[in-house]
Design a protein around this motif. Structure first.
Motif, PDB file in Angstrom:
ATOM      1  N   ALA A 188       0.834  -1.204   0.000  1.00 37.12           N
ATOM      2  CA  ALA A 188       0.000   0.000   0.000  1.00 37.12           C
ATOM      3  C   ALA A 188       0.870   1.257   0.000  1.00 37.12           C
ATOM      4  N   LEU A 189       1.977   1.234   0.755  1.00 37.00           N
ATOM      5  CA  LEU A 189       2.895   2.375   0.756  1.00 37.00           C
ATOM      6  C   LEU A 189       3.513   2.580  -0.623  1.00 37.00           C
ATOM      7  N   VAL A 190       3.884   1.493  -1.289  1.00 35.00           N
ATOM      8  CA  VAL A 190       4.455   1.592  -2.635  1.00 35.00           C
ATOM      9  C   VAL A 190       3.446   2.238  -3.591  1.00 35.00           C
ATOM     10  N   VAL A 191       2.209   1.770  -3.547  1.00 39.58           N
ATOM     11  CA  VAL A 191       1.174   2.322  -4.432  1.00 39.58           C
ATOM     12  C   VAL A 191       0.927   3.791  -4.115  1.00 39.58           C
ATOM     13  N   MET A 192       0.832   4.141  -2.822  1.00 37.89           N
ATOM     14  CA  MET A 192       0.601   5.533  -2.427  1.00 37.89           C
ATOM     15  C   MET A 192       1.674   6.449  -2.992  1.00 37.89           C
ATOM     16  N   ASN A 193       2.921   6.027  -2.920  1.00 35.94           N
ATOM     17  CA  ASN A 193       4.015   6.877  -3.385  1.00 35.94           C
ATOM     18  C   ASN A 193       4.059   6.961  -4.904  1.00 35.94           C
ATOM     19  N   LEU A 194       3.694   5.897  -5.596  1.00 42.70           N
ATOM     20  CA  LEU A 194       3.612   5.964  -7.053  1.00 42.70           C
ATOM     21  C   LEU A 194       2.523   6.944  -7.481  1.00 42.70           C
ATOM     22  N   VAL A 195       1.408   6.931  -6.751  1.00 39.80           N
ATOM     23  CA  VAL A 195       0.324   7.878  -7.038  1.00 39.80           C
ATOM     24  C   VAL A 195       0.770   9.304  -6.724  1.00 39.80           C
ATOM     25  N   ALA A 196       1.497   9.478  -5.610  1.00 32.77           N
ATOM     26  CA  ALA A 196       1.963  10.819  -5.231  1.00 32.77           C
ATOM     27  C   ALA A 196       2.930  11.389  -6.255  1.00 32.77           C
ATOM     28  N   GLY A 197       3.698  10.520  -6.918  1.00 28.73           N
ATOM     29  CA  GLY A 197       4.709  11.000  -7.847  1.00 28.73           C
ATOM     30  C   GLY A 197       4.236  11.273  -9.247  1.00 28.73           C
ATOM     31  N   PHE A 198       2.957  10.958  -9.560  1.00 32.39           N
ATOM     32  CA  PHE A 198       2.562  11.082 -10.969  1.00 32.39           C
ATOM     33  C   PHE A 198       2.496  12.527 -11.434  1.00 32.39           C
ATOM     34  N   GLN A 199       2.330  13.494 -10.509  1.00 29.28           N
ATOM     35  CA  GLN A 199       2.237  14.892 -10.937  1.00 29.28           C
ATOM     36  C   GLN A 199       3.562  15.414 -11.466  1.00 29.28           C
ATOM     37  N   ILE A 200       4.659  15.171 -10.730  1.00 24.06           N
ATOM     38  CA  ILE A 200       5.930  15.764 -11.116  1.00 24.06           C
ATOM     39  C   ILE A 200       6.717  14.865 -12.057  1.00 24.06           C
ATOM     40  N   LEU A 201       6.677  13.546 -11.837  1.00 31.35           N
ATOM     41  CA  LEU A 201       7.485  12.624 -12.632  1.00 31.35           C
ATOM     42  C   LEU A 201       6.657  11.784 -13.592  1.00 31.35           C
ATOM     43  N   GLY A 202       5.357  11.686 -13.367  1.00 34.26           N
ATOM     44  CA  GLY A 202       4.546  10.768 -14.140  1.00 34.26           C
ATOM     45  C   GLY A 202       4.624   9.375 -13.529  1.00 34.26           C
ATOM     46  N   THR A 203       3.568   8.597 -13.660  1.00 30.84           N
ATOM     47  CA  THR A 203       3.563   7.264 -13.058  1.00 30.84           C
ATOM     48  C   THR A 203       4.642   6.376 -13.653  1.00 30.84           C
ATOM     49  N   LEU A 204       5.037   6.629 -14.895  1.00 32.41           N
ATOM     50  CA  LEU A 204       6.019   5.771 -15.543  1.00 32.41           C
ATOM     51  C   LEU A 204       7.456   6.157 -15.187  1.00 32.41           C
ATOM     52  N   MET A 205       7.672   7.376 -14.676  1.00 29.48           N
ATOM     53  CA  MET A 205       9.009   7.817 -14.304  1.00 29.48           C
ATOM     54  C   MET A 205       9.254   7.737 -12.802  1.00 29.48           C
ATOM     55  N   THR A 206       8.175   7.737 -12.013  1.00 32.59           N
ATOM     56  CA  THR A 206       8.334   7.707 -10.558  1.00 32.59           C
ATOM     57  C   THR A 206       9.106   6.483 -10.107  1.00 32.59           C
ATOM     58  N   VAL A 207       8.864   5.352 -10.770  1.00 29.15           N
ATOM     59  CA  VAL A 207       9.555   4.122 -10.384  1.00 29.15           C
ATOM     60  C   VAL A 207      11.068   4.249 -10.582  1.00 29.15           C
ATOM     61  N   GLY A 208      11.501   5.113 -11.482  1.00 28.41           N
ATOM     62  CA  GLY A 208      12.931   5.349 -11.672  1.00 28.41           C
ATOM     63  C   GLY A 208      13.556   5.987 -10.448  1.00 28.41           C
ATOM     64  N   LEU A 209      12.868   6.963  -9.856  1.00 26.87           N
ATOM     65  CA  LEU A 209      13.369   7.598  -8.641  1.00 26.87           C
ATOM     66  C   LEU A 209      13.266   6.653  -7.455  1.00 26.87           C
ATOM     67  N   MET A 210      12.405   5.660  -7.548  1.00 25.94           N
ATOM     68  CA  MET A 210      12.271   4.676  -6.481  1.00 25.94           C
ATOM     69  C   MET A 210      13.415   3.659  -6.501  1.00 25.94           C
ATOM     70  N   MET A 211      13.756   3.129  -7.684  1.00 20.14           N
ATOM     71  CA  MET A 211      14.663   1.987  -7.768  1.00 20.14           C
ATOM     72  C   MET A 211      16.113   2.356  -8.065  1.00 20.14           C
ATOM     73  N   LEU A 212      16.363   3.339  -8.917  1.00 15.96           N
ATOM     74  CA  LEU A 212      17.741   3.639  -9.312  1.00 15.96           C
ATOM     75  C   LEU A 212      18.613   4.084  -8.139  1.00 15.96           C
ATOM     76  N   PRO A 213      18.153   5.009  -7.274  1.00 16.70           N
ATOM     77  CA  PRO A 213      18.985   5.348  -6.116  1.00 16.70           C
ATOM     78  C   PRO A 213      19.207   4.163  -5.176  1.00 16.70           C
ATOM     79  N   ALA A 214      18.203   3.284  -5.061  1.00 12.93           N
ATOM     80  CA  ALA A 214      18.350   2.105  -4.193  1.00 12.93           C
ATOM     81  C   ALA A 214      19.433   1.178  -4.720  1.00 12.93           C
ATOM     82  N   ILE A 215      19.436   0.927  -6.023  1.00  8.69           N
ATOM     83  CA  ILE A 215      20.458   0.063  -6.616  1.00  8.69           C
ATOM     84  C   ILE A 215      21.822   0.732  -6.538  1.00  8.69           C
ATOM     85  N   THR A 216      21.851   2.039  -6.747  1.00  5.28           N
ATOM     86  CA  THR A 216      23.102   2.795  -6.623  1.00  5.28           C
ATOM     87  C   THR A 216      23.700   2.630  -5.231  1.00  5.28           C
TER      88      THR A 216
END
Length: 286
Positions: A188-216
């Protein structure tokens, strides 16, 4: 030189709002990305980013450009896909990534179909794929509330989430219901944050800010708190550089931020202390 870089943020309110929104998202998205990485569910975030599309589209069709309606619709749609996937995998013994693939592809097709029902849907597409000008005070408040809730829940249930991430089978054996509730809360937290990010990054780009820094961050340390801290710092730095690049080079904000995070990821793959190619090669040589 420094003044020239931050000039856009000093002069324009929408740039400041966009930066604050990205910084808040970096604090809430990146820890979730770290836990998804630990659970070997890195691509689940991408699937859920597609799964929220029909809910956002339905909210738009029902209430127009209402942030509350689109956010609520996206949250319900994403959570429905996440919970349905878990239920189907348990009932059929299919792996969860298989059920996610089937459900998110259907959700993506449904979302695109619903978007096309209105000729003015182009406005919605700006939100789905990110728009630097879309962040107003209402959007900033919405993102801030989601980020605050996420950080508080992660802090309160930190031990349970870590335990469920590292040893889910043992956790399930010790307690039947609590691990399921922890997993549902985390998704539920993952979904909430994806929804929160759609305004600035879009739903398709928000996941990039979620995963790329984590892998880095994972390339530099094996210590979980340090991984989360490095991931958050990487997300914030990528947000600042990406927004600056977006303003001065006239490129979309979401892709600019994600491309910046990708550069950090590639540098970490090469030079990261724990997982980097060159440090591992030097250790093997010694």
């Amino acid at each position: 030189m420094t003044y020239h870089v931050i000039d856009a943020f000093i002069q324009f309110g929408f740039m400041r709002r966009s930066l604050v929104a990205c910084l808040a998202l970096s604090l809430s998205l990146t820890p979730l990305g770290v836990f998804l990485l630990l659970r070997r569910m890195s691509l689940i975030g991408d699937a859920l980013s597609h799964a929220v599309l029909p809910g956002v589209a339905i909210g738009y069709l029902c209430a127009g450009m209402s942030l509350l309606a689109m956010g609520l619709g996206g949250f319900v749609a994403g959570l429905l896909v996440a919970m349905s996937s878990s239920w189907i995998s348990n009932a059929t013994r299919l792996h969860e990534d298989s059920t996610f693939a089937g459900l998110y592809l259907g959700s993506l097709a449904l979302g695109v179909t619903l978007v096309s029902l209105r000729s003015s849907g182009v406005d919605l597409l700006h939100l789905l794929f990110g728009s630097l000008l879309a962040v107003d005070n209402q959007s900033l408040l919405f993102i801030g509330v989601i980020a605050t809730i996420t950080i508080l829940v992660l802090a309160f249930f930190y031990r349970a989430i870590v335990f469920e991430s590292f040893n889910a089978a043992f956790f399930q054996a010790r307690s039947k219901r609590f691990p399921t509730l922890v997993h549902a809360m985390f998704m539920a937290l993952v979904v909430m944050n994806l929804v929160a990010g759609f305004q600035i990054l879009g739903t398709l780009m928000t996941v990039g800010l979620m995963m790329l820094p984590a892998i880095t961050a994972r390339c530099w340390t094996n210590h979980l708190p340090s991984t989360m801290a490095i991931a958050a710092i990487t997300g914030m730095v990528s947000s600042f550089i990406g927004l600056t690049w977006s303003w001065y080079q006239s490129v979309p904000a979401g892709p600019a931020i994600v491309l910046t995070a990708t550069i950090c990821f590639l540098l970490s793959i090469a030079f990261g202390k724990e997982k980097g190619i060159f440090p591992i090669y030097r250790k093997q040589q010694h």
